[in-house]
Motif scaffolding. Structure first.
Motif, PDB file in Angstrom:
ATOM      1  N   LEU A  88      13.520 -37.893  -4.605  1.00 44.73           N
ATOM      2  CA  LEU A  88      14.350 -35.827  -4.730  1.00 44.73           C
ATOM      3  C   LEU A  88      13.008 -35.011  -5.326  1.00 44.73           C
ATOM      4  N   VAL A  89      11.750 -35.807  -5.968  1.00 44.60           N
ATOM      5  CA  VAL A  89      11.077 -34.567  -6.363  1.00 44.60           C
ATOM      6  C   VAL A  89      10.063 -33.824  -5.047  1.00 44.60           C
ATOM      7  N   THR A  90       9.978 -35.250  -3.930  1.00 43.50           N
ATOM      8  CA  THR A  90       8.977 -35.029  -2.775  1.00 43.50           C
ATOM      9  C   THR A  90       9.972 -34.702  -1.706  1.00 43.50           C
ATOM     10  N   THR A  91      11.434 -34.179  -1.610  1.00 41.66           N
ATOM     11  CA  THR A  91      12.115 -33.385  -0.827  1.00 41.66           C
ATOM     12  C   THR A  91      12.736 -32.806  -1.182  1.00 41.66           C
ATOM     13  N   ILE A  92      12.477 -32.152  -2.381  1.00 37.97           N
ATOM     14  CA  ILE A  92      13.680 -30.871  -2.962  1.00 37.97           C
ATOM     15  C   ILE A  92      12.335 -29.939  -3.992  1.00 37.97           C
ATOM     16  N   ASP A  93      12.104 -28.482  -4.011  1.00 35.94           N
ATOM     17  CA  ASP A  93      11.959 -27.975  -4.023  1.00 35.94           C
ATOM     18  C   ASP A  93      12.475 -27.589  -5.256  1.00 35.94           C
ATOM     19  N   PHE A  94      11.974 -28.649  -6.498  1.00 36.17           N
ATOM     20  CA  PHE A  94      12.497 -28.080  -8.236  1.00 36.17           C
ATOM     21  C   PHE A  94      11.935 -27.130  -8.870  1.00 36.17           C
ATOM     22  N   SER A  95      12.089 -26.377  -9.357  1.00 36.36           N
ATOM     23  CA  SER A  95      11.522 -25.231 -10.398  1.00 36.36           C
ATOM     24  C   SER A  95      10.389 -26.757 -11.703  1.00 36.36           C
ATOM     25  N   GLU A  96      11.081 -27.140 -12.027  1.00 39.64           N
ATOM     26  CA  GLU A  96      10.434 -28.150 -12.638  1.00 39.64           C
ATOM     27  C   GLU A  96      10.737 -29.729 -12.577  1.00 39.64           C
TER      28      GLU A  96
END
Length: 467
Positions: free
Chosen positions: A124-132
């Motif tokens: 999820l961290v590497t494929t989706i752009d999360f603000s935090e």
């Protein structure tokens, strides 16, 4: 000179050497048929998972954090196990089933969840752009963890459903197995959370009631010890319902556990997601969803347990009519209070060995009633006749000690009014006993008459070896 046509017949020639050849079975098939090998392999698998989990948790929490987490996480375990054993008092499951369920939840299911959740969070961290980064963790906890964790715990229920089918008679059995599995899972998970909280407090110098450890202990151990058992109990409920369905209803027997598993995932996701709503949101989910669902499941389990007692009262009179049981026994065996009094009477007159004999007699008589009930509802045991004779043999061996104690205990049981009842509706009304359902493949009918000689048998199993 030619031989006469009437000469004696000669012996036929010997068969070729390959006529007596039997193909050798594959080594895997031979080992799989050995029960000791299967049990040993399963034990080694769980032990290996336990060692890996131990190493992973200790690496995250440190030795001191692991010991603190272990000491705090173990506190609710005896209470939860005692609660599930209380639910299962009518027809207690063998301890080996419960030990397997707890070990699977604590070792195998936790290991799968720990590895899969970690991989999913990284993806999820590497494929989706999360603000935090916390957003990725929240999404993983809400949508990924429930699927992974509930599937891992459901595997234990599925294995016992498939390979220990004799011990699955209804809702109570599924809920108990699922609850014990989830208790093991929560135990290991609490070690990790409490150990990490303690390590964090050590780093920042927090202690006492204002520490992270105290807050984590309050939420996970005191406020919601039933959370994981509640979620997985939904899966167990589905398997318990499936066990009551006739074999011809194949689609429904598969669909019901799947729907129950999806319900468990939904509740688990709702619970995890409430943590991101803040204090008031978490309390709202706790009060409006979790507490009512827990109360409903508890009521349903207690009703199902009472229904099991009615089943015993309905089906044992057939064996009393055949001479295997005395007239007071069906009533005494369908009362938890009378059962306890019978064990106490035996203990006072014959010591612990006599009380154990009465307990075994009660267990075998209960299994006999459920065996006949499964045949009534169209799901008979494949070896109905052999199993029935085996259980009657065990009753015969223990009747001298058990029957007098049960006769004394009958005095405390209220006498029923009207005819036999096979169950009750969820709203408390009695359900009349149905007419016997013929099963041509099994040919079961009236119980065999009690013999006048030394009794039925012999059987290869030692008394009390098999339920």
């Amino acid at each position: 000179m030619h031989e006469s046509a009437t000469a004696p017949h000669q012996q036929p020639p010997p068969p070729p050497a390959f006529a007596h050849y039997k193909p050798r079975r594959a080594l895997w098939d031979t080992l799989w048929d050995n029960k000791a090998v299967r049990v040993g392999g399963l034990f080694l698998l769980l032990a290996l998972c336990g060692l890996i989990i131990l190493a992973l948790v200790r690496e995250q929490t440190g030795t001191e954090g692991f010991l603190v987490g272990l000491g705090l996480a173990v506190l609710p375990v005896p209470l939860l196990i005692a609660a599930f054993r209380w639910m299962d008092r009518v027809d207690p499951k063998p301890w080996r089933n419960l030990i397997f369920a707890f070990a699977w939840g604590a070792c195998a299911a936790t290991l799968v969840a720990l590895l899969a959740n970690g991989i999913a969070t990284k993806w999820l961290v590497t494929t989706i752009d999360f603000s935090e980064r916390g957003d990725a963790s929240s999404v993983g906890a809400t949508f990924v963890a429930p699927v992974v964790e509930e599937s891992g715990k459901a595997a234990a229920v599925l294995l016992l459903y498939l390979f220990r089918r004799r011990d699955f008679n209804g809702i109570v059995d599924g809920v108990v197995v699922a609850g014990v599995t989830a208790t093991g899972f929560a135990f290991t998970e609490n070690i990790l959370y409490l150990g990490n909280a303690f390590a964090s407090d050590q780093s920042f110098g927090y202690s006492g009631l204002h520490s992270t450890t105290a807050a984590t202990f309050f939420i996970r151990v005191l406020m919601s010890p039933f959370a994981h058992p509640l979620f997985t109990a939904m899966t167990g409920l589905g398997f318990g319902l499936a066990a009551t369905l006739a074999p011809r209803r194949r689609v429904l027997r598969v669909l019901v556990p799947v729907i129950a598993l999806l319900t468990a995932m939904l509740l688990h996701g709702l619970w995890n997601g409430s943590a991101s709503l803040g204090g008031l949101g978490f309390l709202a989910v706790y009060a409006l969803f979790m507490v009512p669902v827990f109360a409903l499941l508890t009521w349903l389990t207690i009703w199902s347990r009472q229904n099991e007692l009615r089943i015993i009262q309905a089906h044992l009179p057939a064996y009393q009519a055949a001479g295997w049981l005395t007239p007071p026994e069906p009533l005494a065996l369908s009362s938890m209070r009378a059962r306890g009094i019978a064990r106490d009477v035996a203990r006072r007159t014959g010591g612990p060995a006599a009380a154990r004999t009465v307990a075994e007699y009660i267990s075998f008589a209960t299994s006999l009633a459920f065996l006949r009930h499964r045949a009534h509802r169209g799901t008979p045991d494949p070896n109905f006749t052999a199993r029935e004779q085996e259980l009657l043999h065990h009753l015969w061996q223990r009747k001298t000690t058990a029957q007098p104690a049960l006769a004394q205990a009958t005095a405390v049981v209220p006498q029923p009014f009207g005819g036999p009842m096979v169950g009750a509706t969820p709203f408390g009304g009695p359900m009349p006993m149905p007419m016997p359902m013929p099963i041509p493949a099994q040919g079961w009918g009236a119980p065999p008459a009690m013999p006048q000689g030394p009794g039925p048998g012999p059987w290869p199993q030692a008394p009390g070896q098999q339920r």
